[in-house]
Scaffold this motif. Structure first.
Motif, PDB file in Angstrom:
ATOM      1  N   PRO A 113      47.479  42.035  44.628  1.00 15.41           N
ATOM      2  CA  PRO A 113      47.164  40.649  44.980  1.00 15.41           C
ATOM      3  C   PRO A 113      47.566  40.358  46.419  1.00 15.41           C
ATOM      4  N   GLU A 140      45.280  35.070  47.378  1.00 11.01           N
ATOM      5  CA  GLU A 140      45.209  34.761  45.955  1.00 11.01           C
ATOM      6  C   GLU A 140      46.352  33.852  45.528  1.00 11.01           C
ATOM      7  N   VAL A 199      51.041  35.928  39.716  1.00  7.68           N
ATOM      8  CA  VAL A 199      50.067  36.977  40.034  1.00  7.68           C
ATOM      9  C   VAL A 199      50.752  38.262  40.482  1.00  7.68           C
TER      10      VAL A 199
END
Lengths: 338, 338
Positions: B9, B13, B50
């Motif tokens: 990620p 993001e 994430v």
DNA sequence: ATTAACGGTGCAACCGGTTGTACAACCGCG
DNA sequence: CGCGGTTGTACAACCGGTTGCACCGTTAAT
């Protein structure tokens, strides 16, 4: 006096000096077929002139590679350094990498703190590949590497091969080594063999013993198999133990050259001549083997070559190669103790 | 089966997940005072969610640092590993760096090929700093580092201090070590001292001798100063040499603990008791010192601390600190041989 | 009520390379 | 003469972060 920190020339300066664009300069220096010889020559000259060397950081970001390989070790540095086995293996790795532009980083993972740190670096994608020198089953770090998809080479066989389809493996064929040592004994006509191995739970020990047994059968009875540590003192004690039993024997297979050194000392003290009365075979082709009297016949484990192999596999995997398993071959080194 | 190479990620993001811009996300994660607590909390939560870890390459380019320090060694890896002096020093360095996010790379420079490679990496700015473990005067690499303005720490004193205003230096005060050893002899009432040093051209040897002389004066005559190698065999031979002269002596100052071990063996064989007849003092506080019989009184060189210091100075210089010179202090370790 | 000050955020540039794609110049051909 | 095809180059986006600066809304001061 202020320091002369000449700021490094960038590609842009080269391009300007050569009268082309940055992209053309880049392609010219990377020898792209799309650039004319004429232009390449001009760009190269300009680069030479301003002393241009591509910046590692910029390049790393653009190409998605750091050109660094981590060597993961479980042992603390002091042990790592004192064990000649490791030092030769590590030399093999760096030797091979020095042919490329790759660097290696030794990453310790003995404490929890160190393991967390290693994990962090893996997640940052600090390395293009990892060589795990002493992998063990169930290691959390291997799990992380697998999840992250970092190319990884395991040095040593993991029982059950839990990662075979994801990681590459390099190891020496210990069973074969056992074969070689035992065959030499057999050829020499030795019939009552003693084996002084290393620790019983060591996979290499298990494989070597299997090799011995396959060749010697009844000539190596269970009672003659002794598990010990790896040092000369262990070999020395083991022989005393055997001598105390007052049973005849004419050959000793040793799990390491250091064990063998102790074995020879003990035999000599007991008035037994090597190799006239008893043959001795070591393992490792450690430096000590040549210094024994008589010089030790031993099985050479190609550690340096293993390092080369591990490094090469890592480099291949970085380029996208599939995981492979590579078995290195042992070699009998004939000296005078047999 | 295809590999599960979950692509990492990115900051974008995280920003999207937290409903802020990339810059705000960056600042929030770096704890900038310009971002409200509220927002920071939200961004951190998103990052956690994430599984965001900042990419090393992107970061390196942006901040202009690779977070890697090179440890430059002149010795080949095998020697490096076999010499416990180095191993402890290197441990000190990595130990200290492990408190930060920095990594260290061992960079060999024994062959021309290796030196060229090192140079190339310096020019690429692959490292934020360099620690030269065994610097020597006139080294081309030091010249390169100076020109490039790479923060550099030299471990060991260079005579004439040619780079004092550009590089930092860390070294142990060998003269002081000589003082300590000699003072201990004097206090014990020893009057006829022999010195078994290392190689004559070694700067540490020169400094130690100066320390001995300053304290002992006539009690250490020129004829009693013997230059040798660093090993126990050298100490053993030196004593035989002295004994052959049939002159009285009651103290031996040794350049290393290994020398001292050989000295003690030779003395015992000659029927001289340590410390009753002759006092012996070593140098280094090597592991062997505690295993001598009697246990060796010696001078401890704070190698691990020297490693810590070198690493810290390197980190400081990266942050912009001026070059410094740091002298580590020796320490007399009292055991039974004096 | 107008404005200055200020805390919080986003836009866009930047670090230093690489690379997809558009474009210009040139070739030979019908 | 105009066409398609090659060749060589440049523009601009991109890799994944950080950071200068402009801008917004709010509050306090005049």
């Amino acid at each position: 006096m202020t320091q002369p920190v000449r700021t490094a020339p960038t590609l842009a300066e080269v391009a300007a000096a050569a009268g082309v664009s940055r992209s053309t300069a880049s392609r010219a220096l990377n020898d792209s077929p799309r650039i004319s010889e004429e232009t390449k020559k001009r760009v190269r000259a300009a680069a030479k002139k301003v002393n241009f060397v591509p910046n590692a950081r910029g390049r790393a970001l653009a190409v998605g590679r750091t050109e660094i390989i981590a060597v993961l070790v479980t042992e603390p540095l002091s042990e790592l350094f004192s064990d000649p086995t490791y030092s030769e293996f590590l030399s093999g790795i760096t030797e091979e990498l020095s042919e490329s532009s790759y660097l290696s980083v030794i990453l310790q993972a003995s404490s929890t703190h160190e393991r967390n740190r290693a994990r962090e670096h893996f997640e940052r994608r600090s390395f293009d590949a990892v060589i795990d020198v002493s992998p063990y089953k169930g290691s959390e770090l291997l799990e992380v590497l697998r999840e992250l998809g970092v190319p990884t080479v395991l040095c040593g066989q993991l029982e059950g091969h839990p990662y075979r389809d994801v990681f590459s493996t390099v190891y020496s064929d210990d069973e074969e080594g056992g074969h070689f040592a035992a065959l030499a004994m057999k050829k020499r006509g030795r019939k009552d063999i003693v084996a002084v191995l290393g620790p019983q739970d060591n996979p290499a020990v298990v494989d070597r013993l299997r090799g011995y047994r396959a060749v010697l059968g009844e000539d190596l009875p269970d009672a003659n198999v002794i598990y010990t540590g790896w040092n000369s003192g262990d070999g020395y004690q083991a022989i005393h133990q055997i001598l105390a039993r007052e049973m005849a024997f004419d050959g000793v297979l040793c799990g390491s050259d250091r064990i063998a050194a102790g074995v020879i000392t003990a035999l000599n003290e007991a008035g037994l001549s090597v190799p006239a009365d008893v043959s001795v075979v070591g393992f490792d082709d450690h430096e000590i083997a040549t210094r024994c009297v008589p010089a030790l016949t031993t099985v050479r484990q190609p550690l340096r070559e293993e390092g080369h192999m591990a490094a090469n596999i890592a480099l291949d995997m970085i380029k996208g190669a599939e995981p492979t398993t590579s078995v290195m071959h042992m070699q009998l080194i004939q000296r005078d103790s047999l």
